[in-house]
Design a protein around this motif. Structure first.
Motif, short mmCIF file in Angstrom:
data_model
loop_
_atom_site.label_atom_id
_atom_site.label_comp_id
_atom_site.label_asym_id
_atom_site.label_seq_id
_atom_site.Cartn_x
_atom_site.Cartn_y
_atom_site.Cartn_z
N LEU A 49 45.18 66.12 51.88
CA LEU A 49 45.65 67.49 51.67
C LEU A 49 45.51 68.30 52.96
O LEU A 49 46.41 69.06 53.34
CB LEU A 49 44.88 68.17 50.54
N ARG A 50 44.40 68.13 53.64
CA ARG A 50 44.17 68.88 54.88
C ARG A 50 45.29 68.58 55.89
O ARG A 50 45.78 69.48 56.59
CB ARG A 50 42.81 68.51 55.48
N ALA A 53 48.65 70.13 54.69
CA ALA A 53 48.61 71.59 54.78
C ALA A 53 48.82 72.10 56.20
O ALA A 53 49.07 73.30 56.40
CB ALA A 53 47.29 72.12 54.22
N ASN A 57 50.83 75.45 54.58
CA ASN A 57 49.54 76.03 54.20
C ASN A 57 49.48 76.44 52.73
O ASN A 57 48.40 76.54 52.14
CB ASN A 57 49.23 77.24 55.09
N TYR A 60 47.31 74.73 49.86
CA TYR A 60 45.92 75.05 49.54
C TYR A 60 45.80 75.91 48.28
O TYR A 60 44.72 75.99 47.68
CB TYR A 60 45.26 75.79 50.71
N ASP A 63 42.88 78.12 47.97
CA ASP A 63 41.56 77.47 47.84
C ASP A 63 41.46 76.41 48.95
O ASP A 63 41.80 75.25 48.75
CB ASP A 63 41.42 76.83 46.46
N GLY A 64 41.01 76.83 50.12
CA GLY A 64 40.94 75.92 51.26
C GLY A 64 39.59 75.25 51.43
O GLY A 64 39.38 74.51 52.39
N LEU A 66 37.66 72.48 50.67
CA LEU A 66 37.83 71.14 50.10
C LEU A 66 36.48 70.53 49.75
O LEU A 66 35.51 70.62 50.51
CB LEU A 66 38.58 70.25 51.09
N ASN A 84 39.46 68.60 44.76
CA ASN A 84 40.58 69.53 44.88
C ASN A 84 41.46 69.13 46.05
O ASN A 84 41.89 69.93 46.86
CB ASN A 84 40.10 70.98 45.00
N ALA A 147 49.19 68.83 44.65
CA ALA A 147 49.19 70.14 45.31
C ALA A 147 50.62 70.62 45.52
O ALA A 147 51.47 69.86 45.99
CB ALA A 147 48.46 70.04 46.65
#
Length: 653
Positions: A49-50, A53, A57, A60, A63-64, A66, A84, A147
């Motif tokens: 996800l990171r 993103a 962005n 996220y 909600d960043g 992780l 998450n 996501a």
């Protein structure tokens, strides 16, 4: 595939169901690894996800932070692992949770022995991390949402690990994945916070994502109250009970990327557990090296040599490579651009400061930075193996037994490191009585006889065939060592590895035999005399075998066998022809050279045969025998048997 609101039943593929059953019943002695595997997968989901993103962005969803969370419910005997991270949509759930392995299942089963101890090691190499859940659980529920998808696009996956699973569409407000394990009877030890915490600390301390667990610790606060009696006197009393303090989530791991820490601060156990995280192998690595490179190109590498080969190691198409990070941000698994194919068994991580964060496989392909890192990592691995070979020959032999055939691909693939790779190769030899490949080219050169200037070898279908090859007879007589090669890749290897340490490699089955200074004058004179004596016999044989052979010669290499075939210097050997045919390549139709042993009684008998028909039959039988010894098969075995029977019957009259 559409997702229904009501559960839809699916069947595991039959082979996958077998693996699942076998795994559950083979890994009973190491049950706690289920949590390591699930936490590792959850951390990977956060890493992915990171990376996604970086270009979007919005993924996220405000909600960043992780994280991975682990909790248990003693009353209901369940464990929940939540993340998450990137999450999955329905098709990805089917792909990743409905299929244990995407390829190679049949090959996996062919390697199983029926012995639980050894089979459990193979299972670990097969990469079945999520399914280790069923070691301790009789029911697993997965709730996930990708996501960026709408909350209504959540998916629920349920299975009891008995050959089928269901999927259903659910509402899931938060992205990521929740895995709920319903523990089997007798596995309630894992529904305990302290037990789970000890496992996370043991196996997952190195993970860069925070792994959190609930804490119910109450702050040390003195609780008192003042009470008045009927006379107005005030008394201070301690309160025995206070309202429960809300539970808090706290990190139970270091949550620092292991490769970024100082080597002196990292224990061997931490290195080993990180290896299992990136490789999904249950065994400890054989060795590793943690290195930081500074200069024109800056990167940190943590490279591992496994102790056991995976079952599908010889599948060159299988994805391999290092886990790539750029400035500590996860980019991709299996970045094959940083490691040559012949080192595909190497696992580990690579973190570069010089590559762009939006790097793709296409950008990596021809990138100068990539090439520099690949060169550095390749050299690093080869030096690791050289050090191991010098320091611990037995341990290196264990490595060779597992990965030797793959390493033999090196000289053809990596020209710049050909000599270094060649120094790591090991072979069987006529100096040894066993098939073990434990003789290096350097050792062979040290043992060369005076006057010897070549490294002699023979390639055959098996060790036994190589050891009993008639081409070795003169070498045994003179005490000259010959390397015995019987791996499928060996002929390909020697076609690219023509010399080592300025010594030419020479096949004993190829072309004219020249022993140079090791042939004394007496031997040469005897050979010349024999050639004159058999000149007419050789001419008669040429007539009989016209169209089947390129030439007929009196042999210098035979002492016990009556005849053999060899390949001309410029022609493909029979072993290379077999190798080419096995991969569907066209094989040129070349004729062999037929050599006879003038000192052999059978050749002397044939030389005296005046009947041309019987002479021809003897020659055909000898030729077929030589072809059978060299190639292991005949085009027309029935004719060979018929001629042999006729000759045997004629001897009885």
């Amino acid at each position: 595939m559409t997702v229904e609101n009501k559960p839809v039943k699916h069947e595991f593929a039959s082979d996958n169901a077998k693996i699942l059953h076998l795994m559950i019943h083979s890994l009973y002695s190491n049950k706690e690894i289920f949590l390591r595997e699930l936490v590792s997968n959850a951390a990977d989901a956060a890493d992915k996800l990171r990376f996604k993103a970086l270009s979007d962005n919005a993924l996220y969803e405000n909600d960043g932070d992780l994280r991975v969370r682990v909790s248990c419910d003693k009353e209901n005997n369940t464990i929940t692992i939540s993340d998450n991270g990137i999450g999955m949509n329905h098709d990805e759930v089917i792909e990743h949770l409905g299929t244990i392995a995407k390829s190679g299942t049949a090959e996996f089963f062919s390697t199983l022995s029926g012995d639980q101890a050894s089979d459990s090691q193979l299972i670990g190499q097969f990469g079945v991390g999520f399914y280790s859940s069923f070691i301790v659980a009789d029911k697993v529920i997965v709730r996930t949402r990708k996501a960026g998808d709408d909350a209504s696009e959540g998916v629920e996956w349920i299975s009891a690990g008995e050959g089928e699973f269901t999927t259903a569409k659910i509402e899931k407000t938060n992205r990521g994945t929740d895995i709920i394990l319903h523990l089997k009877e007798g596995e309630s030890e894992f529904a305990d916070d302290w037990r789970l915490k000890s496992i996370v600390t043991k196996y997952s301390d190195h993970i860069s994502v925070s792994v959190e667990m609930l804490t119910t610790e109450i702050p040390a606060v003195e609780a008192v109250a003042e009470v008045k009696d009927d006379e107005g006197k005030v008394t201070t009393l301690a309160i025995d009970a206070i309202d429960a303090v809300p539970a808090l989530w706290e990190a139970v791991n270091k949550a620092t990327a292991l490769w970024t820490r100082e080597k002196a601060d990292i224990t061997d156990e931490e290195y080993k557990e990180f290896y299992k995280h990136v490789s999904h192998d249950f065994s400890d690595p054989l060795l590793w090296e943690h290195n930081k490179v500074e200069g024109k190109t800056e990167y940190t590498s943590l490279l591992y040599i496994p102790s056991k080969a995976p079952f599908d190691m010889y599948n060159r198409e299988k994805q391999h490579g290092l886990k790539l990070f750029v400035q500590r941000v996860y980019i991709m698994d299996d970045a094959e651009q940083f490691m040559p194919t012949y080192l595909r068994f190497v696992k580990g991580s690579l973190d570069s400061n010089d590559l762009p964060l939006n790097v793709s496989r296409e950008i990596l392909q021809d990138n100068k930075i990539t090439q520099a890192i690949r060169k550095g990592c390749t050299k690093r691995v080869l030096k690791m193996l050289e050090k191991l070979a010098k320091k611990d020959a037995d341990k290196y032999q264990g490595f060779w037994d597992e990965f030797g055939q793959v390493l033999k691909e090196g000289p053809s693939e990596d020209h710049s490191n050909k000599e270094q790779v060649a120094g790591l190769l090991r072979f069987a030899s006529t100096k040894e009585d066993v098939a073990a490949q434990n003789v290096s080219l350097a050792t062979y050169i040290e043992r060369m006889k005076e006057g010897q200037d070549k490294i002699y070898y023979v390639v055959a279908d098996s060790f036994e065939a190589a050891k009993s090859s008639p081409h070795l007879e003169v070498f045994r007589k003179k005490g000259i060592e010959v390397l015995l090669m019987s791996d499928r890749i060996d002929e390909w290897l020697v076609s690219h590895l023509t010399a080592f340490d300025s010594k030419q490699l020479q096949s004993v089955t190829h072309g004219g035999l020249d022993l140079g200074d090791m042939d004394d004058d007496e031997t040469k004179e005897a050979q010349e005399k024999l050639e004159k004596e058999y000149d007419s016999v050789v001419k008669r044989i040429k007539v009989c075998l016209e169209g089947k052979v390129k030439d007929v010669k009196l042999s210098q290499r035979l002492t016990d066998s009556p005849a053999c075939i060899v390949a001309d210097d410029n022609d493909m050997t029979s072993q290379m022809a077999k190798l080419m045919a096995s991969v569907g390549q066209d094989v040129p139709d070349t004729l062999p050279i037929f050599e006879i042993n003038g000192e052999h009684d059978l050749i002397k008998h044939i030389a005296d045969e005046q009947d041309d028909d019987k002479f021809g039959q003897w020659v055909e039988v000898l030729f077929d025998q030589a072809m059978l010894a060299e190639r292991g098969s005949l085009k027309d075995p029935a004719s060979f048997v018929s001629r042999l029977n006729k000759l045997m019957l004629s001897l009885t009259k």
